[in-house]
Structures are given as structure tokens and as C-alpha cells.
Design a protein around this motif. Sequence first.
Motif, short mmCIF file in Angstrom:
data_model
loop_
_atom_site.label_atom_id
_atom_site.label_comp_id
_atom_site.label_asym_id
_atom_site.label_seq_id
_atom_site.Cartn_x
_atom_site.Cartn_y
_atom_site.Cartn_z
N ARG A 40 0.83 -1.19 0.00
CA ARG A 40 0.00 0.00 0.00
C ARG A 40 0.87 1.26 0.00
O ARG A 40 2.03 1.24 0.42
CB ARG A 40 -0.94 0.00 1.20
N ARG B 26 -1.80 2.01 -4.23
CA ARG B 26 -0.84 0.91 -4.21
C ARG B 26 0.47 1.40 -4.79
O ARG B 26 0.50 2.30 -5.64
CB ARG B 26 -1.36 -0.28 -5.01
N TYR C 133 -2.50 -0.03 7.80
CA TYR C 133 -1.24 -0.12 7.06
C TYR C 133 -0.25 -0.97 7.86
O TYR C 133 -0.35 -1.09 9.08
CB TYR C 133 -0.65 1.28 6.84
N ASP D 63 4.34 -1.05 4.54
CA ASP D 63 3.87 -0.26 3.42
C ASP D 63 4.66 1.05 3.32
O ASP D 63 5.57 1.30 4.11
CB ASP D 63 2.37 0.01 3.58
#
Length: 388
Positions: A56, A70, A369, A376
Amino acid sequence: MLPNEMDSETLTSPVNALNGPTHSNTGGDRTLSGYDYHLPEDRIAQNPVTPRDSSRLLVVDSPTSHQHRRFRDLPELLEPGDLLVLNNTRVMPARLYGYKSTGTPVEVLLLEEQENNQWLGLVKPGRRLKPGALIQFTAPDTLKGEPLSNSTLRARVLATDEATGGRILQFEAAPGTSVRELLESYGQVPLPPYITQSVASPDQYQTVYAEESGSAAAPTAGLHFTEELLDRLEAKGIKRAFVTLHVGVGTFRPVEVEDVTRHQMHEEWVQVPPETVEKIRETKARGNRVIAVGTTGVRSLEGAAVSGELQPFCGKTDLFIYPGYQWRVVDGLITNFHLPKSSLLMLVSALVGRDRLLDLYQEAIAQEYRFYSFGDAMIILPAAKTGV
């Protein structure tokens, strides 16, 4: 935690001139407690995602707005002509296990190669490794608890390094054999201590463009790139250039003073080659942006911008960036999420503002996250940069 030749323009002395940037007195920005936040333990990523670019990406696109995307969307977020600057350091198999002559187990994390087969390393248990102690190392596949009497890799403790609390180790190697070569048989790629349940392979803790061996930890913002993503970026006209910063104790050493202005960064080795400087100058001249990949990329570029002008550089930097820093080179940043009270959190705060960054971290936690090395990423676009 156990926690190249250049041309005549290259600066070869330590970056003493880097005390130039001024920092404003902004209250909480200067206090260690101002960089604290609570992270649930299950938010610490134990393994990377596959493929790498499916991680992410929190996109900070203005002083007041952000998006959830993304990492593979990166080509849509940058403009043709922008320049990505990546750190091409390669993580050494720097973690060694061995025994004292008494049979006491020893763990060593090598940080920096010095001369004549001497290395600086963090050791455990430090209290039992005084000058004169001999360590006999074992290969990773050796049964624990059984030191090798015929081990070909040994080191003697020469001295304590006051700056890091580590040890200067004198390795014994056969003539014509380098310690680096032996590390391939005896060493392991070190993962951070908060990664306790990983099944990742050593290659997953290397960037796909890793080249220059010498790092004790990965420049983790670069772990999200795939060869395919790099090709897509190139096809869109997004350029790339490389620096080298070998990650050491300067990057992951905790800040321990409440007045952060008193924190002293440990020096790390940096190389900013002439071709990278030229690409940055060309990018700026045509009105495009320089996006650093990772905090190590930031410190490399800003560390080489002596007296406000970027120059080729090969040497060491102890540059410490926190809010109020006057930016010289970097326009935007791709970075992972960092530990509370860390110098890395302070660096990113200097780009986007401490209050804003902590609010974004709370948003990332709420949105589940994944944090830290295998976690991420975030991109701070130039329009969101403090003061822009």
C-alpha cells in the motif's frame, strides 16, 4: 538491536560543512516526546508482500489532502522528467555467531570495514567481550552449542568504540582471503529486532537494484520496487539516478536526549557520483522534481549539497535533519513508516511537518497499514512539502 574512486571534484573530507542548515525553534519539534506515537504490535510487518509493488502507498499530495493507493500506481503519481534517486547499497551478511574460548556464545553485527581486516561491530554480550577476547565464528548450518575447533574465521577484540559502544575487531584471515569473502559462508543477512517471525528469504531484504555491498540494514523504501515497475517508470519518462549510503548505526541508533538538537548522528559512508549530480542539475534546470527514495537518499543528497550547491561527494556524513531544516536538493520523498522517537521520523517531519505527519500516521494505523521495514510506504509529493 545489534542494531570507489571519484574525479578531482570529489570532496574527500567528512561533512563538517553540513552544520550550515539552520533550524527554527518550534517548541515540540525540538523535543523527543513530540515524536512519540503508539503502534499496535500487530501493525509491525513480519514479512514482505508479493509482488513487492502490491504494498500500500499513502499519497500525501497537498498540505491538507492524501490518498490511499498501491505502490504499483507510482507512475501515475509522478511526471515525465521527474528524477527518482535510489540508494544502491547492498546489505552484507553482517550478522555473525560464534563463541569465546570459554564456550560463551557471541553475536556480532558488523557495521563498517576499516583497514587491515579490522571491522567495527556491535557485540553481544558486550560486557564479556573486552579487549583481548578471541571469538571463533561458526557457519550458519553448524549445530548451535558446538563451536568449531577448526573454524577458519576468528577475530580478536582490539578496543571499545566509544561513539557506538561497539568493538573494533581484528579478523584473522589467510593471505589473499578477504573477510568479505568469508562473510558469504559465515554471515547472515541481519533483520531488525522487531522482525521476530519472518519467513522472508535474504533476497527479499535486498532491493532489486542493490549493487554496492557494505550496508548493515536495507534502505527499506526501495524494497517496494520491481523490475517491471522500474520499466514502467522509465517508459513514462521518469528518470532515475543512484547514490550509495551504507546504512549503519547512524540510521538506526535511537535518539536518547529530550532536546533533539543535542542528538549526535554517527557518521555513515556516502557516495554521490558526478553522473547523479549532473542528472539532478538537468532535472532542476527543466523545472522537474527530484524525488528521494528513502531517508538514506535524502541524507546522501542533502549531505553532498555543501554551501547550498550540490557537488559530487565521497566520504562520511553525520547530517541530522529535523523540522526547520532548509532544504537544498530534495523536492519529494518515498519512505516507509518509522519507529517512534527516531531520527528518521524527525527527518520526514522536516519535509511535511511534525503535526501533519503524526496525523497521517494515525490515519495509517486506522486504515491498517503495515509498518517498518517490510511494511507499506508513503510518498510525500512536492506540493505537500512544508513551506510550498
